[in-house]
Enzyme design. Sequence first.
Site, mmCIF file in Angstrom:
data_model
loop_
_atom_site.group_PDB
_atom_site.id
_atom_site.type_symbol
_atom_site.label_atom_id
_atom_site.label_comp_id
_atom_site.label_asym_id
_atom_site.label_seq_id
_atom_site.Cartn_x
_atom_site.Cartn_y
_atom_site.Cartn_z
ATOM 1 N N ALA A 139 0.302 7.136 5.656
ATOM 2 C CA ALA A 139 1.617 7.765 5.473
ATOM 3 C C ALA A 139 1.600 9.179 6.017
ATOM 4 C CB ALA A 139 1.993 7.771 4.002
ATOM 5 N N LYS A 156 -10.487 26.139 -7.750
ATOM 6 C CA LYS A 156 -11.815 25.524 -7.764
ATOM 7 C C LYS A 156 -12.597 25.954 -9.004
ATOM 8 C CE LYS A 156 -11.655 25.313 -2.759
ATOM 9 N NZ LYS A 156 -11.893 26.058 -1.520
ATOM 10 N N VAL A 177 -13.538 20.745 -4.134
ATOM 11 C CA VAL A 177 -14.340 21.963 -4.336
ATOM 12 C C VAL A 177 -15.480 22.001 -3.325
ATOM 13 C CG1 VAL A 177 -15.767 23.286 -5.955
ATOM 14 C CG2 VAL A 177 -13.808 21.989 -6.802
ATOM 15 N N GLU A 190 -14.148 15.005 -5.236
ATOM 16 C CA GLU A 190 -15.305 15.794 -4.762
ATOM 17 C C GLU A 190 -14.896 16.766 -3.655
ATOM 18 O OE1 GLU A 190 -18.928 15.509 -5.793
ATOM 19 O OE2 GLU A 190 -18.469 17.439 -4.906
ATOM 20 N N GLY A 214 -9.752 31.242 13.668
ATOM 21 C CA GLY A 214 -9.259 30.041 12.985
ATOM 22 C C GLY A 214 -9.825 29.851 11.584
HETATM 23 P P1 NAP Z 1 -3.115 18.997 6.910
HETATM 24 O O1 NAP Z 1 -3.923 19.116 8.140
HETATM 25 O O2 NAP Z 1 -1.995 19.953 6.681
HETATM 26 O O3 NAP Z 1 -2.518 17.502 6.855
HETATM 27 C C1 NAP Z 1 -1.598 17.085 5.928
HETATM 28 C C2 NAP Z 1 -1.147 15.685 6.281
HETATM 29 O O4 NAP Z 1 -0.288 15.222 5.235
HETATM 30 C C3 NAP Z 1 -0.337 15.590 7.579
HETATM 31 O O5 NAP Z 1 -0.719 14.448 8.300
HETATM 32 C C4 NAP Z 1 1.111 15.456 7.115
HETATM 33 O O6 NAP Z 1 1.911 14.644 7.939
HETATM 34 C C5 NAP Z 1 0.936 14.723 5.796
HETATM 35 N N1 NAP Z 1 2.006 15.039 4.843
HETATM 36 C C6 NAP Z 1 2.301 16.230 4.285
HETATM 37 N N2 NAP Z 1 3.370 16.115 3.470
HETATM 38 C C7 NAP Z 1 3.750 14.815 3.521
HETATM 39 C C8 NAP Z 1 4.788 14.072 2.917
HETATM 40 N N3 NAP Z 1 5.664 14.647 2.103
HETATM 41 N N4 NAP Z 1 4.878 12.745 3.196
HETATM 42 C C9 NAP Z 1 3.995 12.157 4.033
HETATM 43 N N5 NAP Z 1 2.985 12.815 4.642
HETATM 44 C C10 NAP Z 1 2.868 14.118 4.385
HETATM 45 O O7 NAP Z 1 -4.045 19.065 5.612
HETATM 46 P P2 NAP Z 1 -5.650 18.949 5.538
HETATM 47 O O8 NAP Z 1 -6.259 20.209 6.001
HETATM 48 O O9 NAP Z 1 -6.087 17.655 6.150
HETATM 49 O O10 NAP Z 1 -5.862 18.922 3.943
HETATM 50 C C11 NAP Z 1 -5.524 17.782 3.173
HETATM 51 C C12 NAP Z 1 -5.921 17.992 1.711
HETATM 52 O O11 NAP Z 1 -7.335 18.186 1.650
HETATM 53 C C13 NAP Z 1 -5.303 19.234 1.052
HETATM 54 O O12 NAP Z 1 -5.053 18.963 -0.309
HETATM 55 C C14 NAP Z 1 -6.379 20.280 1.194
HETATM 56 O O13 NAP Z 1 -6.296 21.271 0.174
HETATM 57 C C15 NAP Z 1 -7.629 19.427 1.013
HETATM 58 N N6 NAP Z 1 -8.821 19.995 1.618
HETATM 59 C C16 NAP Z 1 -8.806 20.350 2.925
HETATM 60 C C17 NAP Z 1 -9.941 20.896 3.487
HETATM 61 C C18 NAP Z 1 -9.960 21.272 4.948
HETATM 62 O O14 NAP Z 1 -11.001 21.745 5.416
HETATM 63 N N7 NAP Z 1 -8.881 21.103 5.702
HETATM 64 C C19 NAP Z 1 -11.093 21.097 2.705
HETATM 65 C C20 NAP Z 1 -11.086 20.697 1.360
HETATM 66 C C21 NAP Z 1 -9.938 20.141 0.832
HETATM 67 P P3 NAP Z 1 2.342 15.114 9.445
HETATM 68 O O15 NAP Z 1 1.047 15.142 10.211
HETATM 69 O O16 NAP Z 1 3.259 14.067 9.933
HETATM 70 O O17 NAP Z 1 2.951 16.470 9.294
#
Ligand code: NAP
Length: 448
Positions: free
Chosen positions: A46, A206, A133, A130, A188
């Site tokens: 999704a 966290k 954090v 997991e 970045g």
């Molecule tokens: P991201 O790159 O912003 O990706 C979010 C994804 O969710 C996108 O594909 C977006 O769709 C989709 N999305 C957002 N709102 C939506 C909605 N209402 N309905 C359907 N799809 C929706 O985020 P991320 O960096 O992968 O992080 C994801 C989660 O992991 C977050 O909770 C973050 O805190 C956690 N996290 C991330 C990291 C990291 O290093 N990035 C590390 C630890 C934890 P579109 O692509 O179509 O916009």
Amino acid sequence: MTELRTLKVALLGCGNVGAQVARILLDDAEMLASRAGARLELAGIAVRNLDAPRDVELPRGLFTTDAETLVKDADLVIELMGGIEPARTLILTAMRNGACVVTGNKALVAKDGPTLHEEADKAGVQLSYEAAVAGAIPILRPIRDSLSGDRISRVLGIVNGTTNFILDQMDSTGAQFADALAEAQRLGYAEADPTADVEGHDAASKAAILASLSFHTRFSLDDVYCEGISSVTAADIAAAKDAGFVIKLLAIAEKLGPAAGTEKDTETADGDTGVSVRVHPTLLPREHPLAAVHGAFNAVFVEAENAGELMFYGQGAGGKPTASAVMGDLISAARSIVLGGPGRAETTTGHVVALPITSAVTSYYIGLDVADQPGVLAKIARLFAEHGVSIEIMRQTIHRDADSNIESAELRIVTHRASEAALAATVEAVKGLDVINSVTSVLRVEGV
Ligand code: NAP
């Protein structure tokens, strides 16, 4: 060989982490099946925008914008959208329909963990996070499972890579906060709006999760005292360095009181019972293991009654590292379905309360600009003693203003551990002394 059953996996989100999880599910299907004891079929992904470019090439037919329908038919749901809604509603729906849920959403778990856990318990499904954090670092499962026969007394974590990068940059180059932040953004490591990272909000989420699992009590974001790094100056870093310290943003969860090992009878210095959960810039001795954590890396230092000191270190963010943590949770959830039953959930039998910051017991580093005249040191030392705060280190440096030829002295004090309330009262009283020109910095110290 017996035919393996197939479990349907719904993936919510295909961003930095979600795309890597989808890649692993498709590329490593055979390996995952052998480890999980079931085939993990990626049923759908999704997203918001079907036409957005993705980091990984994936079959177009997997994508949908209808997350509600996708979760209703899944055995396992991976939530990697982020944010509170619709993530919260989709996770609750998935669990009510009997699906196990894996998420990396620290903001949601810290804000509304109790509701999510109650629903998981009611539905008899696994809820795991997991990845929420310290990214790739296996830390929640070791705390929850491996250390479940021990008593944790303290957890100190560098759990935000952005702030660690900035502070490390300031420490190694002498840069001011604003310049180190700009460099982090250029590379970045920091977002265009860095508030959640630099003001400590991300680390606070966290900290709430680490405290909940370490002390078997559900703590939320409201229980966490939080100070970020935006007011840390190059002068603070230089003075800390000069005194043999490094400044780190730490997430701290510690049991306070004389009998920090006993679950029921812990008491703080002022008779409270509970856990201090806090995030703030902290001075650490340069020989402390956490002082060696550089750049955007994360580490969590755990102290337990029988295990002693443990250190967990690795990449705290990034698509691939975070996906690794997600996959570990997914395999565990799949095994729980194959074997029947939700497996071991977190326990909440601790019943300890979260204490206000005034109950914390810590050391202070205090920088003072003082008049250079006889008797100043004695006056200051007497005032500390009157407040019951003993001084561990006191160093004085004399400066002469070239234009006015007036001499002033810079005084750096590191105290022994005392209650936060006593330390704060001491600093207030010091400000009122006629020999003090200004209090240049007040920072907490750990690890001495
Ligand atoms: P991201 O790159 O912003 O990706 C979010 C994804 O969710 C996108 O594909 C977006 O769709 C989709 N999305 C957002 N709102 C939506 C909605 N209402 N309905 C359907 N799809 C929706 O985020 P991320 O960096 O992968 O992080 C994801 C989660 O992991 C977050 O909770 C973050 O805190 C956690 N996290 C991330 C990291 C990291 O290093 N990035 C590390 C630890 C934890 P579109 O692509 O179509 O916009």
